[in-house]
Design a protein around this motif. Sequence first.
Motif, mmCIF file in Angstrom:
data_model
loop_
_atom_site.group_PDB
_atom_site.id
_atom_site.type_symbol
_atom_site.label_atom_id
_atom_site.label_comp_id
_atom_site.label_asym_id
_atom_site.label_seq_id
_atom_site.Cartn_x
_atom_site.Cartn_y
_atom_site.Cartn_z
ATOM 1 N N HIS A 110 -4.298 -5.752 -8.042
ATOM 2 C CA HIS A 110 -4.232 -5.185 -6.691
ATOM 3 C C HIS A 110 -2.779 -5.163 -6.205
ATOM 4 O O HIS A 110 -2.473 -4.482 -5.239
ATOM 5 N N LEU A 111 -1.904 -5.900 -6.888
ATOM 6 C CA LEU A 111 -0.472 -5.877 -6.557
ATOM 7 C C LEU A 111 0.295 -4.890 -7.445
ATOM 8 O O LEU A 111 1.514 -4.817 -7.379
ATOM 9 N N LYS B 98 1.524 -1.114 -8.784
ATOM 10 C CA LYS B 98 1.892 0.158 -8.159
ATOM 11 C C LYS B 98 0.625 0.951 -7.837
ATOM 12 O O LYS B 98 -0.336 0.912 -8.612
ATOM 13 N N GLY C 182 -1.497 0.166 -5.977
ATOM 14 C CA GLY C 182 -2.529 -0.797 -5.564
ATOM 15 C C GLY C 182 -3.695 -0.899 -6.518
ATOM 16 O O GLY C 182 -4.783 -1.341 -6.118
ATOM 17 N N TRP D 151 -10.616 -12.970 -0.004
ATOM 18 C CA TRP D 151 -9.865 -12.688 1.231
ATOM 19 C C TRP D 151 -9.519 -13.980 1.977
ATOM 20 O O TRP D 151 -8.379 -14.187 2.361
ATOM 21 N N LYS E 273 -6.383 -15.355 0.260
ATOM 22 C CA LYS E 273 -5.570 -14.537 1.169
ATOM 23 C C LYS E 273 -5.089 -13.257 0.498
ATOM 24 O O LYS E 273 -4.005 -12.748 0.805
ATOM 25 N N GLN E 274 -5.896 -12.752 -0.436
ATOM 26 C CA GLN E 274 -5.558 -11.526 -1.141
ATOM 27 C C GLN E 274 -6.512 -10.420 -0.727
ATOM 28 O O GLN E 274 -7.735 -10.625 -0.691
ATOM 29 N N ILE E 275 -5.946 -9.244 -0.427
ATOM 30 C CA ILE E 275 -6.767 -8.097 -0.072
ATOM 31 C C ILE E 275 -7.163 -7.371 -1.346
ATOM 32 O O ILE E 275 -6.304 -6.805 -2.032
ATOM 33 N N GLY F 28 -6.641 -3.025 -4.684
ATOM 34 C CA GLY F 28 -6.625 -3.548 -3.323
ATOM 35 C C GLY F 28 -6.628 -2.472 -2.260
ATOM 36 O O GLY F 28 -6.174 -2.704 -1.144
ATOM 37 N N ASN F 29 -7.178 -1.303 -2.596
ATOM 38 C CA ASN F 29 -7.138 -0.202 -1.636
ATOM 39 C C ASN F 29 -8.441 -0.127 -0.851
ATOM 40 O O ASN F 29 -9.420 0.450 -1.301
ATOM 41 N N LEU G 131 -9.359 -0.446 6.135
ATOM 42 C CA LEU G 131 -9.490 -1.577 7.069
ATOM 43 C C LEU G 131 -10.429 -1.256 8.229
ATOM 44 O O LEU G 131 -10.899 -2.156 8.915
ATOM 45 N N HIS H 265 1.370 -18.495 3.811
ATOM 46 C CA HIS H 265 -0.065 -18.227 3.996
ATOM 47 C C HIS H 265 -0.847 -18.659 2.760
ATOM 48 O O HIS H 265 -2.063 -18.802 2.818
ATOM 49 N N LEU H 266 -0.136 -18.880 1.644
ATOM 50 C CA LEU H 266 -0.789 -19.383 0.423
ATOM 51 C C LEU H 266 -0.673 -20.903 0.312
ATOM 52 O O LEU H 266 -1.043 -21.479 -0.707
ATOM 53 N N LYS I 185 -0.826 -6.301 0.315
ATOM 54 C CA LYS I 185 -2.177 -6.793 0.005
ATOM 55 C C LYS I 185 -2.304 -8.284 0.287
ATOM 56 O O LYS I 185 -3.071 -8.979 -0.389
ATOM 57 N N GLN I 186 -1.543 -8.763 1.272
ATOM 58 C CA GLN I 186 -1.590 -10.164 1.636
ATOM 59 C C GLN I 186 -2.226 -10.313 3.018
ATOM 60 O O GLN I 186 -1.859 -9.589 3.951
ATOM 61 N N ILE I 187 -3.144 -11.271 3.139
ATOM 62 C CA ILE I 187 -3.779 -11.532 4.426
ATOM 63 C C ILE I 187 -2.928 -12.541 5.185
ATOM 64 O O ILE I 187 -2.798 -13.700 4.775
ATOM 65 N N LEU J 152 -11.951 -12.655 10.395
ATOM 66 C CA LEU J 152 -12.193 -11.295 9.887
ATOM 67 C C LEU J 152 -13.097 -10.498 10.819
ATOM 68 O O LEU J 152 -13.152 -9.269 10.732
ATOM 69 N N PHE K 110 -7.094 -4.109 13.957
ATOM 70 C CA PHE K 110 -7.067 -2.716 13.507
ATOM 71 C C PHE K 110 -8.386 -2.375 12.830
ATOM 72 O O PHE K 110 -9.161 -3.224 12.509
#
Lengths: 312, 312
Positions: free
Chosen positions: A44-45, A47, A49, A266, A270-272, A303-304, A307, B44-45, B270-272, B307, B312
Amino acid sequence: MALDLKSIQEAAKRIAPYIHETPVLSSDLLDDMAGAELFFKAEHLQKVGAFKARGAVNAVFSLADSEAVKGVATHSSGNHGAALARAAKLRGIPACIVVPDNAKQVKKDAIESYGGEIIECAPTLAAREQKLNEVVAQTGATFIAPYDDKAIICGQGTVALELIASVPDLDSLVIPVGGGGLLSGCAIVARELSQAKVFAAEPEQADDAYRSFLSDALVTSHEPNTIADGLLTTLGELNFGVIREKVDEVLLVSEDDIVSAMRLVWTRMKQIIEPSSAVTLAAVLRYPDKFRGRKVGLILTGGNVDLASLPF
Amino acid sequence: MALDLKSIQEAAKRIAPYIHETPVLSSDLLDDMAGAELFFKAEHLQKVGAFKARGAVNAVFSLADSEAVKGVATHSSGNHGAALARAAKLRGIPACIVVPDNAKQVKKDAIESYGGEIIECAPTLAAREQKLNEVVAQTGATFIAPYDDKAIICGQGTVALELIASVPDLDSLVIPVGGGGLLSGCAIVARELSQAKVFAAEPEQADDAYRSFLSDALVTSHEPNTIADGLLTTLGELNFGVIREKVDEVLLVSEDDIVSAMRLVWTRMKQIIEPSSAVTLAAVLRYPDKFRGRKVGLILTGGNVDLASLPF
């Protein structure tokens, strides 16, 4: 291009200037929950995403100059479209992406942000193929299929090359399956370079890989309906050929399993990640006996997410 | 304990077994937007999802055995309460956390998950202080203030020790300011070990540090109202003493700036992160002339968001 380890190693060299070598993440809390050591490959990190950046770059940079100059085309309402547009831009050639007219604006924006030309069609398989054929006939562009394509499979397989280089003694590797591009590429690598058992993770509500694997015949009747929108596809032929030989088991997960696992990544890591990325953790938590005490590699594929429409 | 580099280096040794050395993240896209090289220290991690784990562990493990046995107490509706409960659990001592009765359930759950005892009070400053005094009188517990405390400041300063060790040639360091624990600790380190200019980033709607800094006198009349809920505090006395000497400038950002920056970190990195973490990127993007072409360190302070109520 052959579907073998050597082609995947060549793909890794070809794409290296254009992609991230993504990190491998871990979480003490999720390890405790699973009773296993989990190694999350963080695509998800990547290019655009998503891991799709790898296959698209490999496909575009494998073209001969005489082909490339006419551009590339594909159909996609997801990450492959954006990835192909980006790869084409990097090579300086045009990309036409056929997109259903009900696709989300955020997906179309991503394609356009990389300079891809969007061509809309009605949201049916027939309309999509007809429009794509028109584009190819008019422009001479090369069609780059999203997963049923050797260059794509070899590009996606580089994810496993990197993960196994980082964690050489994995016992298990868990990979989402939709069309099977990532799964087939990674299975080739895992069989050659690792002792790891290879598991596919698939939504119950999009279970054509499961049914194909059990019946040993490609299932094509398929009406997938899952929150994991990256997996709303039908297993490809080339992909199934690899998967039937090299994958140990296909594990099914429910929609609730997927949303719960996504929420854990999440809130705890803490990763989207997008829902398709969560099917691997969902499978590890649903079938704990298969993984307890093991070193488990999981691929977070993308990670797309929108929201504005989250499942929690 | 003195407020100096040596105490912060000792804190780093004291807390090392109990905290993560967090990674430093970067984003090509955000670098392009800022016209600068951005280095995000990913607290945050951190354990408990926020840098507060550092100060709490340092404070609890700095206590003499005779003090520690009676436990610790604090007031907090946020990350400090969870961090103190966790630190106390690690030392095997009790922790009482006074929490306003309108605090979010997710915050209370976090405190309880680490074994902290929650004591509710009316949501006013007077009720909070009275309840805390009662607890301390009854139990003999040591009050660990959330930021106006030397051990807390030294613990939080270890963030800058790690960031400067990773990126020794930073030109600028941008740090959120609420009570000033993190800012004062990091400013001490930056002045000794780096040439970096030290910027505080603060919401316009919680601008007591800005007004205190400009008037060179601690502003205590303050009615903060910002989405950055970790910064809904009043600058501390010890903290202001350090900040007035060692900080170069306080930069204000609007609520819109904060939400936009938070969205960028969510969608692009992609970080919360929680809104308080976004004020640093918000400041870099709002005042580009101060940062263009520079190597800029930013601290992402925490990732604990609800959450169910996103901006947004």
